[in-house]
Design an enzyme around this catalytic site. Structure first.
Site, short mmCIF file in Angstrom:
data_model
loop_
_atom_site.label_atom_id
_atom_site.label_comp_id
_atom_site.label_asym_id
_atom_site.label_seq_id
_atom_site.Cartn_x
_atom_site.Cartn_y
_atom_site.Cartn_z
N GLY A 189 -2.42 12.69 -18.05
CA GLY A 189 -3.74 12.92 -18.18
C GLY A 189 -4.42 11.83 -18.77
O GLY A 189 -3.87 11.00 -19.74
N GLY B 278 3.12 16.21 -14.25
CA GLY B 278 3.65 16.62 -13.07
C GLY B 278 2.29 16.58 -11.95
O GLY B 278 2.23 17.17 -11.04
N ALA C 140 -12.36 7.08 -9.02
CA ALA C 140 -12.86 5.88 -9.02
C ALA C 140 -14.11 6.01 -8.03
O ALA C 140 -15.33 5.47 -8.52
CB ALA C 140 -12.05 4.76 -8.41
N ASP D 131 -15.57 8.92 -15.70
CA ASP D 131 -14.73 9.81 -16.93
C ASP D 131 -15.28 10.61 -17.86
O ASP D 131 -14.71 11.23 -18.74
CB ASP D 131 -13.51 9.20 -17.08
CG ASP D 131 -12.64 8.63 -15.96
OD1 ASP D 131 -12.72 9.34 -14.84
OD2 ASP D 131 -11.45 7.92 -16.33
N ILE E 153 -1.00 11.24 -11.08
CA ILE E 153 -0.30 9.98 -11.52
C ILE E 153 1.24 9.94 -11.43
O ILE E 153 1.77 9.20 -11.26
CB ILE E 153 -0.99 9.71 -12.81
CG1 ILE E 153 -2.58 9.31 -12.68
CG2 ILE E 153 -0.36 8.33 -13.25
CD1 ILE E 153 -3.20 9.21 -13.99
N GLY F 178 -12.04 -2.43 -14.84
CA GLY F 178 -11.65 -1.47 -15.62
C GLY F 178 -10.18 -0.75 -15.44
O GLY F 178 -9.26 -1.59 -14.70
N HIS G 152 -5.74 8.86 22.56
CA HIS G 152 -4.30 9.33 22.36
C HIS G 152 -3.28 8.13 22.87
O HIS G 152 -3.78 7.39 23.41
CB HIS G 152 -4.15 10.50 23.75
CG HIS G 152 -2.72 11.07 23.79
ND1 HIS G 152 -2.23 11.57 23.14
CD2 HIS G 152 -1.98 10.47 24.73
CE1 HIS G 152 -1.06 11.88 23.57
NE2 HIS G 152 -0.81 11.26 24.67
#
Length: 445
Positions: free
Chosen positions: A256, A175, A302, A294, A178, A39, A424
């Site tokens: 988007g 913004g 995903a 989606d 992505i 996909g 540590h």
């Protein structure tokens, strides 16, 4: 006409994972894909973008090495080779998916699928039927209908990763995650990036305290960020806004995605806005037809789609799965530093809570790596230290967050984290100190 127990339409991270999970439960499974296995995630989304980000991260590491005394006098970017490496990795991953499909005896159909209400599926010249159908058709990039855009040439993420030359200049519209990741992937390679985001800030769905760090890093990378304005019109290679005009050589829309709901519309399924309406088991308004990823509410991620695919299969086979808790789904931004979050953001908490934040400037491993931009933040209840949310901003934050999430999912509390012995030096030992801070007992504070 061949009959299957479960037919899954769409072979992205939701669909192919659901198919394999169903096959491992002994079901006869059909998987239908009109384009490429994996996909959008594997081909034009998660995977190619993260590969480019790894390239850019390495460039930044080399430059940091110069400041330490490991001097590399000349660095040359061979962009075609970088893109060839991207293609090789993707092809290897897609080959793996195909092998999983074959080894689990899943019947794979290639082509556009249509579905009738009697659960008959047609793809090309093939016709099949199934007892249950899972729609996993994913989404496509959304481009706002700006005035004059028809006169402009632009990329979306569906076309951008076909580049074979490093752009000298790139303007990104958007913004969100992505858009910001794409800016971070190209600016360190030498592309002059301008980001136009009409909202007041970037990454508005993410941790508010992380945004200034990312904006500061963008400034260091010479990324021009323009926010809080109105788009007026597009005219050739010029964008007119209420803050002035901006010209570009290359334009990318990262604004988007919208769900691919053609099959659902044809079936007359009930919608909730743009999304397919589903019940608590992700079943649509027509019995035995499910929708995941989606196509439905929740995070457009995903790993969220994969979890939903597994959940639906478990429901179909009668495993009585526990409903997916959205607060346990991690959200990741692969900038440098990375942002990794799960659960509630501070402004979303409605009960008495405690917030602790440990900046990385005091962390030995972060100091020796030269990655002190960031913090570990915990949000816990005041009464019993229940973990309501967490955010890690750091190099490798998307891996570090899992330690907190594992404790939370196992029923642990801030006290559980405070009692853990972390190795540590590690960046993750800051988790233990942030947990100790809940009780006023942090060591490095």
């Amino acid at each position: 006409m061949e009959k299957f127990d479960i037919a899954i339409i769409g072979a992205g991270p939701g669909g192919y994972v659901a198919a394999i999970h169903a096959a491992k439960h002994g079901k006869k499974v059909a998987l239908i894909e009109r384009d490429k296995l994996g996909g959008a995630c594997y081909n034009v989304g998660c995977i190619p973008s993260k590969i480019l980000l790894e390239h850019s991260k390495l460039v930044q590491q080399i430059k940091r090495g110069n400041s330490w005394g490991i001097e590399v006098p000349h660095m040359e970017i061979n962009f075609p080779r970088l893109m060839q490496r991207k293609d090789t990795i993707i092809q290897e991953l897609l080959t793996n998916i195909e092998q999983y499909i074959v080894s689990n005896h899943i019947t794979l159909y290639r082509g556009e699928a249509s579905v009738t209400k009697d659960l008959t599926i047609t793809t090309g010249k093939e016709t099949l039927t199934a007892t249950d159908i899972i729609l996993a058709t994913g989404s496509k990039p959304f481009v706002p209908p700006f005035a004059g855009l028809e006169s402009s040439t632009y990329f979306t993420t569906d076309t951008f990763f076909d580049l074979d030359e490093l752009p000298a200049q790139l303007t990104i519209i958007g913004g969100g995650v992505i858009a910001v990741e794409m800016a971070f992937s190209l600016a360190p390679l030498g592309t002059k990036v301008t980001m136009l985001n009409h909202s007041e800030d970037i990454l508005q769905t993410e941790e508010a305290e992380a945004r200034p760090l990312i904006r500061e890093k963008m400034q260091k990378l010479d990324i021009e960020l323009v926010t809080d304005f109105q788009f007026e019109k597009f005219e050739g290679n010029t964008i007119h806004t209420s803050k002035g005009t901006y010209t570009y050589e290359n334009l990318l829309f990262a604004t988007g995605r919208r769900p691919n709901t053609e099959i659902a519309q044809h079936l007359g399924l009930t919608f909730d806005g743009r999304l397919i309406a589903v019940n608590e088991h992700l079943e649509t308004s027509q019995p035995h037809i499910y929708a995941i990823g989606d196509l439905v509410g929740g995070y457009q991620l995903a790993h969220s789609a994969s979890a939903e695919g597994i959940y639906v299969v478990d429901h179909i086979v009668g495993n009585q799965p526990t409903p997916i808790d959205q607060t346990t789904i991690p959200r990741c931004v692969y900038t440098h530093p990375e942002i990794a979050t799960f659960g509630l953001l501070e402004e979303q908490v409605k009960e008495p809570y405690t917030v602790t934040k440990m900046p990385l400037q005091t962390n030995p491993k972060a100091l020796m790596e030269g990655n002190t931009e960031g913090f570990v933040k915990l949000i816990t209840t005041e009464d019993n230290g229940q973990i309501l949310g967490a955010c890690v901003v750091a190099d490798g934050a998307t891996e570090i967050l899992n330690a907190i999430l594992a404790v939370r999912n196992a029923g642990g509390t801030a006290q559980s984290l405070a009692h853990m012995i972390f190795p540590h030096p590690t960046v993750s030992e800051h988790i233990g100190d942030a947990a100790k801070a809940v009780f006023g007992k942090a060591i490095h504070q």
